[in-house]
Design an enzyme around this catalytic site. Structure first.
Site, PDB file in Angstrom:
ATOM      1  N   GLU A 332     -48.731 -19.881 -28.958  1.00 27.67           N
ATOM      2  CA  GLU A 332     -49.715 -19.204 -28.115  1.00 27.67           C
ATOM      3  C   GLU A 332     -49.185 -17.856 -27.638  1.00 27.67           C
ATOM      4  O   GLU A 332     -49.894 -16.843 -27.656  1.00 27.67           O
ATOM      5  CB  GLU A 332     -50.070 -20.077 -26.905  1.00 27.67           C
ATOM      6  N   ASP A 336     -50.784 -14.162 -28.587  1.00 29.16           N
ATOM      7  CA  ASP A 336     -51.327 -13.272 -27.564  1.00 29.16           C
ATOM      8  C   ASP A 336     -50.644 -11.909 -27.580  1.00 29.16           C
ATOM      9  O   ASP A 336     -51.309 -10.865 -27.520  1.00 29.16           O
ATOM     10  CB  ASP A 336     -51.156 -13.905 -26.183  1.00 29.16           C
ATOM     11  N   SER A 597     -58.254 -18.051 -28.332  1.00 30.50           N
ATOM     12  CA  SER A 597     -56.967 -17.493 -27.926  1.00 30.50           C
ATOM     13  C   SER A 597     -56.680 -16.190 -28.650  1.00 30.50           C
ATOM     14  O   SER A 597     -55.924 -15.353 -28.158  1.00 30.50           O
ATOM     15  CB  SER A 597     -55.830 -18.483 -28.232  1.00 30.50           C
TER      16      SER A 597
END
Length: 752
Positions: A332, A336, A597
């Site tokens: 994650e 990002d 995401s």
């Protein structure tokens, strides 16, 4: 008197003496003329025997679960947050200020406040904080700190102290196959404090989850320009009959592709790259800095001057953020950081990462500290999600207050809308979904919720129109904007059903479920862009501006969308990880990923371009919540909600439009497809709300029933499915995706 039961608080003493506790004078222009002076609201003796319950301060899911055991009284509960509640007067003043800060005609336009100014004007007065902290200490808790916003008190204790102070029991429950702790009943507090307390954040350890699909690993095939899967298992989507006619392999999109699709490349040519703008991605795990440098090197982004730093943010005077540990490489976090850079290659990327506390997720520790710190970013991106049904009111109040504070300070906050369609709790493996809902982190009126799309070229058979058969020097192949549909990997995808020869999504779903009738129910697929109405937050005024906004009283999500994934798992975004570093010509196995995401940090990157562009014209590099401006611009393009302004731009700006005029549109209005996904139940034991049943397992006493999310359990069509895309705004695609260059031009014109 025993201090644990009865004492005269300082606030009452001051009130009796006739000395009001007021905010100090403000020099900031934003607060000029705003009177938020008030006396204490805690004016009675704080008696721990005179109690009032705080309604709905335990999770609804707990009522449907059986506790496995009670939590031992000695169990530590560190860094709980007592969430304070500002007065109605101060709440109204804050909302009025927020509206003025976003109104180009107001003298308070883009006049932002500091954390201390926010706390003085819109927090709880010092005397009430003193009364509250005194009571906490009298119950044996350690008061660690009061945040500058004067709305949260960080305190620590153990489960026994929580039980005695808040008159509830802490239990362990098995929820979705995992063990969790939560309070069994609503909490109670001294009646004298009731008016200033919203709840306690951290009593439940059901934390938000990253909103991305599992990382795919593939080996590049130079002949087909696709990645052949190296994963040990194949996803249900690619193995199912409904994906049988899709291309083999997977297409990996790179920064060149995204910038070309969304018009950001035209801004780079003009020197607008996000330079000087700080984007913070808030995380609960770290990454290897080498991943980011590999990403910018591999895809030709080094020359734009972006920077990277990873750190543990601390609020002023606080040390609550602990390092999650060195050597980690969380997918994650990598996603990002890299894809915020992917759209804003000149921006400064702040990876703000904190370890989870036993009671509070690390990404929120990072966000709270950034917003209450001395060095604040221009933009925050958070790619986590959890249903409103699984967040207690205290935590929800803390979330909403945090984004309101960020907005007042000028920080733009972007949140993933979620990855499970209209049912944010359904994950394809559980039947405990609560039905239609929304991501609790995204439903504040002070953030911008970002959903996901799919490129329509594969299902439409138009790939050659939008992608080159060869890749360029930075591995890109997109030729222009590509028509989009809502990202939906389930059999509820109506566009996929028609493309694959089915009469409807129901027909495709029915065919897909046939193997399950042999004795095992299928895994099911619920991955799709999140969208739905809030059950907590009311509709902000700016969300009523646009044609076809939902006729409800709720804050609805999403606001905008960008690429998130593909039906059948064909198109993903490339990332560079420690285990799968990107290599020249992709000679080594390469990782790719999708989900909202991905969408949220990409929109944060586009906002960085807006911020730099506004600053270049003498405006503010801090724009606050983007949503009010986005809706105002959409009303110009699509027409107003009241119909007084004809929606002439709807046809021109349709995502499927190929007219010359469409090149001037700010938004790509997505009108095909939807986000209805699978749901199931086994009456009489479990019944899932908002589930239209289309099949069941035969011959069982209690058959499994399979359905699609719907606002009706008896009818399923374009009106009732949850939800279909449509002209104007929709739960499936919000306002649509954007052309970054046109967005900047329109933004500059609107805010002159």
């Amino acid at each position: 008197m025993k201090s644990g039961h009865l004492y005269l608080c300082g606030a009452m003493a001051l009130a009796l003496a006739g000395i009001p506790v007021v905010s100090s004078a403000q020099s900031n222009a934003a607060l000029a003329g705003i009177n938020t002076a008030e006396g204490p609201r805690v004016t009675k003796t704080v008696d721990s025997r005179a109690l009032s319950a705080l309604p709905h301060t335990h999770l609804a899911v707990v009522d449907r679960s059986t506790p496995t055991q009670s939590v031992d009284d000695a169990t530590p509960m560190a860094h709980l947050h007592l969430v304070l509640q500002r007065s109605a007067q101060r709440q109204a003043a804050l909302e009025a200020l927020s509206a003025a800060q976003h109104d180009p005609k107001s003298p308070k336009f883009h006049q932002w406040v500091t954390p201390d100014q926010f706390g003085q004007a819109f927090g709880v007065v010092d005397a009430d904080i003193a009364a509250t902290t005194a009571w906490l200490r009298s119950q044996g808790f350690t008061v660690n700190s009061v945040f500058p916003n004067k709305l949260e008190i960080d305190f620590s204790g153990n489960a026994g102290q929580v039980k005695r102070a808040f008159h509830t029991t802490m239990n362990r429950y098995t929820i979705d196959g995992a063990s969790h702790i939560a309070n069994a009943t609503d909490i109670s507090v001294p009646s004298a404090l009731q008016s200033v307390l919203a709840g306690v954040a951290g009593l439940s350890d059901i934390h938000p989850q990253p909103q991305h699909v599992a990382i795919k690993v593939g080996q590049f095939d130079a002949a087909t320009k696709t990645f052949k899967s190296n994963n040990a298992t194949t996803s249900a989507a690619s193995a199912s009959p409904m994906a049988s006619t899709l291309p083999s392999g997977a297409r990996g999109l790179v920064p060149y592709d995204m910038s070309k699709m969304y018009g950001a490349d035209q801004l780079y040519a003009a020197g607008i790259t996000g330079s000087g703008i700080n984007i913070a991605v808030v995380e609960n795990a770290g990454m290897q800095p080498g991943d980011w440098y590999n990403f910018v090197s591999q895809f030709g982004l080094f020359g734009y001057g972006g920077t990277f730093q990873e750190f543990q943010p601390q609020a002023t005077g606080f040390t609550t953020c602990e390092n999650p540990g060195t050597g980690s490489d969380a997918g994650e976090t990598v996603l990002d950081a890299e894809w915020a850079t992917g759209l804003a290659p000149g921006a400064n990327i702040w990876v703000a990462t904190c370890n989870d506390t036993p009671t509070w997720p690390g990404e929120f520790v990072a966000a709270i500290n950034l917003i209450n710190g001395a060095n604040r970013p221009n933009i925050i991106s958070m790619s986590y999600g959890v249903s409103e049904q699984r967040v207690d009111p205290g935590s929800k109040a803390a979330i909403d207050a945090l984004w309101a504070q960020a907005d007042a300070e000028g920080i733009s906050v972007f949140i993933s809308s979620g990855d499970s369609g209209s049912n944010p709790d359904f994950n394809g493996q559980t039947i405990m979904g609560e039905g239609i809902g929304a991501n609790a982190l995204a439903t504040s009126p002070h953030d911008t919720a970002v959903g996901g799309t799919d490129t329509a070229d594969i299902l439409d058979g138009t790939t050659s129109t939008y992608f080159s058969p060869t890749v360029n020097a930075v591995y890109g192949s997109a030729l222009s904007y590509v028509p989009e549909i809502p990202w939906n990997m389930s059999c509820g995808n109506e566009v996929a059903a028609k493309a694959l020869g089915y009469a409807s999504s129901i027909a495709m779903c029915t065919a897909y479920e046939q193997p399950g009738f042999q004795g095992e129910y299928p895994t099911g697929i619920s991955e799709a862009s999140g969208g739905g109405p809030s059950s907590v937050d009311g509709k902000p005024a700016w969300q009523t501006l646009v044609y076809n906004t939902a006729n409800d009283q709720s804050r609805d999500v999403p606001d905008v969308v960008l690429f998130g994934g593909s039906y059948g798992g064909y198109t993903w975004a490339v990332i560079c990880t420690q285990n799968e570093p990107c290599s020249p010509n992709f000679v080594a196995p390469t990782a790719s990923v999708g989900g909202t995401s991905l969408s949220a940090p990409m929109f944060a990157g586009i906002q960085a371009l807006i911020d730099q562009g506004m600053a270049a014209q003498g405006g503010s590099a801090y724009q606050g919540n983007a949503a009010p401006t986005l809706y105002a611009l959409a009303a110009q393009e699509y027409g107003s909600a009241d119909g007084k302004k004809p929606p002439q731009g709807l046809a021109v700006c349709n995502a499927d439009s190929s007219t010359k005029e469409a090149r001037g549109c700010v938004f790509h209005n997505i009108t095909r497809g939807g986000i209805a996904t699978q749901c199931w139940q086994q009456p009489p034991f479990t019944v899932t709300p908002d589930c239209y049943v289309y099949a069941q397992t035969p011959g069982w006493q209690y058959p499994w029933e399979f359905g699609l999310t719907s606002t009706s359990t008896t009818t399923y069509n374009a009106t009732t499915e949850a939800y279909a895309a449509r002209p104007g705004w929709s739960f499936a695609a919000g306002l649509g995706s954007v052309n970054a260059q046109n967005l900047l031009w329109a933004w500059q014109a609107y805010l002159k």
